[in-house]
Design an enzyme around this catalytic site. Structure first.
Site, PDB file in Angstrom:
ATOM      1  CE  LYS A 246      -3.884   0.063   2.431  1.00  0.00           C
ATOM      2  NZ  LYS A 246      -4.896  -0.106   3.504  1.00  0.00           N
ATOM      3  CD  GLU A 331     -18.876  -6.624   8.357  1.00  0.00           C
ATOM      4  OE1 GLU A 331     -18.138  -5.683   8.012  1.00  0.00           O
ATOM      5  OE2 GLU A 331     -19.001  -7.672   7.680  1.00  0.00           O
ATOM      6  NE  ARG A 359     -21.378  -7.608   4.160  1.00  0.00           N
ATOM      7  CZ  ARG A 359     -20.200  -7.774   3.568  1.00  0.00           C
ATOM      8  NH1 ARG A 359     -19.150  -7.084   3.977  1.00  0.00           N
ATOM      9  NH2 ARG A 359     -20.065  -8.619   2.571  1.00  0.00           N
TER      10      ARG A 359
END
Length: 596
Positions: A246, A331, A359
């Site tokens: 990144k 989740e 979710r």
């Protein structure tokens, strides 16, 4: 003309001599750094996929071959290579480019995904569709960050992809060791071992029936392209494991705080200095109070789905690392695990974005509420979030959470009430509680001038014979309602403003108070259907009162990107717009019903 300016479609890239790929990638990085510096956005992830995306568009012919990005915040380079460079000046602004793939923008964007771990399921379905329709010349390609593989949906998809060798899904595993933060879990350890020990093989994917290729240097266009062509030639499910970093190519993003550069605000591209937004955000207030709570209450633990800092659990985790659990982008598991923690005698706080908790609706309903467990859910990014757009606006939580028996929802109006309501939530022992707040600055304190049955009175209408209105504000809408009441008073309309503090279920005291006013107007940053106002209206009507209950809320549709204040004003939730609507109702020039 620069190389990038000459690329208006992937076909232009494929005509470019490969010897110039390095030059093109440098131009792309320079472009991204300056474009994101102007608008803010996901800089770190996109700097890390420049060469990888160039190789993808050399090998695959989008949109014939379908490129799916999981999550979509790593698709900026894809947007540039598909002809959208000139529109980048409006990135993540009203009317500008989305920060995620967008079907409205381009035929090259097939899915609009920013909720992680979905692309593999899309790819499985597309590959099946191609086979059944005889489109054997088409390929389904999923570009998946290693963090997305922590989500259960991704594992379900892998299980199905590997079971069908006739479906040639190409999985490009963009492995940078991070989602928002360092990737957690057993699979992350396995991938790290492969990346650091070239002699090792990944028997994990092979055991699922998916051929493994790699690891490949994701910053070498030629190596990635060769691996992708090999994958296509195999004609079966393949994972191409690419190692990337990144922030590659921009020292502040590659060497500084990587989490900060995942999604960054406006900054100086020369120095990397990020502009200060000023004031303390709701998330920062929560972070400070959670740290204070944790120091006094050892039974309190935190759970995050790969977003410790964005949801405000980072200070808690730094001080008490054994009491904060990062479960990855999962989740459902986060909520079910919280149920286990609560059953074991602890007091779990699940901090998550509003739209992400949706979710795990089944787990909230059947694993937490059914057992009346004292789990506290803290919903960041509730209401209008601004530039992240339709997938991140938290417009739905008050509606679906109100369906859960025994669950209570608090909506703090300012930093002080957030702290108080957090303690009240933690003190409840007979079921789950929720705190919701937006992505914004917490703003100044909104003082109460009195209390009525647990309701905070923020402005009391004088006892005069003039039209009187009750404004019931949900959470941060209180500031706009108090300002609107002042504007109304200038036109001879006196309004009382109350903050119910707890909006699910609707407080009995609010029902009683509303029944004494000729007009009650609720104001909430949630959709009207099933929201706070609709539920209050039903309760008041059941009493037989003649009160008109009108609701100012957000429309039941996916909202565009834009500033939070701009979107609230556009949809009637700023102080002037609230005052305008209330004046119209008091003069009988508009209907009080159907104002979703």
């Amino acid at each position: 003309m620069t190389l990038l300016q000459g690329i208006t479609s992937p076909a232009d890239l494929r005509r470019l001599d490969r010897s110039r790929d390095g030059e093109l990638c440098a131009e792309i990085r320079e472009f991204l750094i300056h474009a994101v510096a102007e608008s803010g956005g996901h800089l770190g992830p996109n700097l890390g996929v420049v060469e990888l995306t160039v190789a993808l568009h050399r090998v695959f012919e989008s949109p014939r071959d379908v490129l799916l990005f999981d999550t979509g915040h790593q698709a900026y380079v894809h947007k540039l290579l598909t002809g959208r460079a000139r529109r980048f000046g409006g990135l993540r602004t009203a009317g500008g480019l989305s920060g995620y793939p967008s079907r409205e923008e381009s035929d090259h964007d097939v899915i609009e995904n920013s909720h992680a771990s979905t692309a593999l399921s899309y790819a499985d379905g597309l590959a099946k569709a191609f086979a059944l329709r005889g489109d054997h010349h088409r390929r389904a390609v999923a570009v998946v960050g290693d963090g997305a593989l922590t989500g259960g949906l991704a594992w379900e998809a892998l299980n199905n992809i590997g079971a069908g060798p006739e479906r040639p899904v190409v999985i490009v595993l963009n492995d940078n060791g991070r989602s928002y933060q360092p990737t957690t879990g057993a699979l992350a350890r396995h991938l790290e071992a492969i990346g650091t020990e070239p002699a090792a093989r990944s028997d994990f994917f092979e055991s699922l029936g998916i051929t493994y290729l790699g690891p490949v240097d994701g910053h070498d266009c030629a190596s990635v392209e060769q691996a992708l062509r090999t994958a296509v030639g195999l004609g079966r499910p393949v994972v191409v494991h690419c190692l990337t970093r990144k922030g590659q190519g921009y020292p502040p993003a590659a060497q500084d705080d990587l989490d900060r550069w995942h999604a960054v605000g406006r900054f100086d591209p020369a120095t990397g200095a990020v502009e200060s937004s000023g004031g303390q955000s709701w998330t920062e207030v929560f972070a400070d109070e959670m740290l204070a709570v944790a120091a006094k209450r050892p039974e309190v633990v935190g759970i995050t789905a790969a977003m410790t800092a964005p949801v405000g659990l980072h200070k808690f985790a730094a001080k008490f690392p054994d009491r904060v659990f990062d479960v990855g982008i999962s989740e459902q598991h986060a909520v079910a695990s919280a149920a286990g923690l609560a059953t074991g005698g602890l007091r779990p706080v699940v901090a998550v974005y509003s739209t992400f908790l949706a979710r795990a609706f089944d787990q909230v309903l059947m694993d937490v509420a059914l057992h009346r467990l004292p789990v506290v859910f803290v919903l960041d990014r509730a209401g209008v979030t601004g530039p992240d757009g339709p997938s991140h606006h938290g417009l739905w939580d008050l509606s679906w959470l109100s369906l859960v028996p025994g669950l209570r929802v608090a909506a703090p109006r300012d930093a002080t009430s957030l702290r108080l309501l957090l303690h009240e939530a933690l003190d409840r022992n007979d079921g789950p509680t929720v705190l919701r707040f937006p992505k914004a600055q917490a703003g100044p304190r909104v003082e109460r001038v009195g209390r009525i049955g647990g309701l905070d009175v923020l402005r009391a209408a004088p006892d005069r014979k003039v039209p009187k209105v009750l404004l019931a504000a949900a959470g941060p809408m209180a500031t706009a309602c108090v300002e609107a009441a002042g504007l109304l008073a200038e036109h001879g309309v006196e309004a009382t403003v109350v903050d119910p503090r707890w909006v699910v279920p609707v407080p009995d005291a609010l029902v009683e108070l509303a029944s004494t006013y000729p007009l009650t107007v609720t104001v909430e940053d949630n959709i009207g259907t099933g929201g706070f106002g609709e539920r209050l209206g039903r309760r008041v009507a059941a009493t037989g009162a003649t009160t008109r209950v009108a609701n100012l809320s957000l429309p039941a549709r996916f909202l565009e990107s834009g500033s939070r204040n701009g979107l609230l004003h556009a949809h009637g939730l700023s102080a002037p717009r609230i005052a305008e609507r209330v004046r119209a109702w008091t003069t009988g020039t508009t209907d009080a019903e159907g104002d979703e």
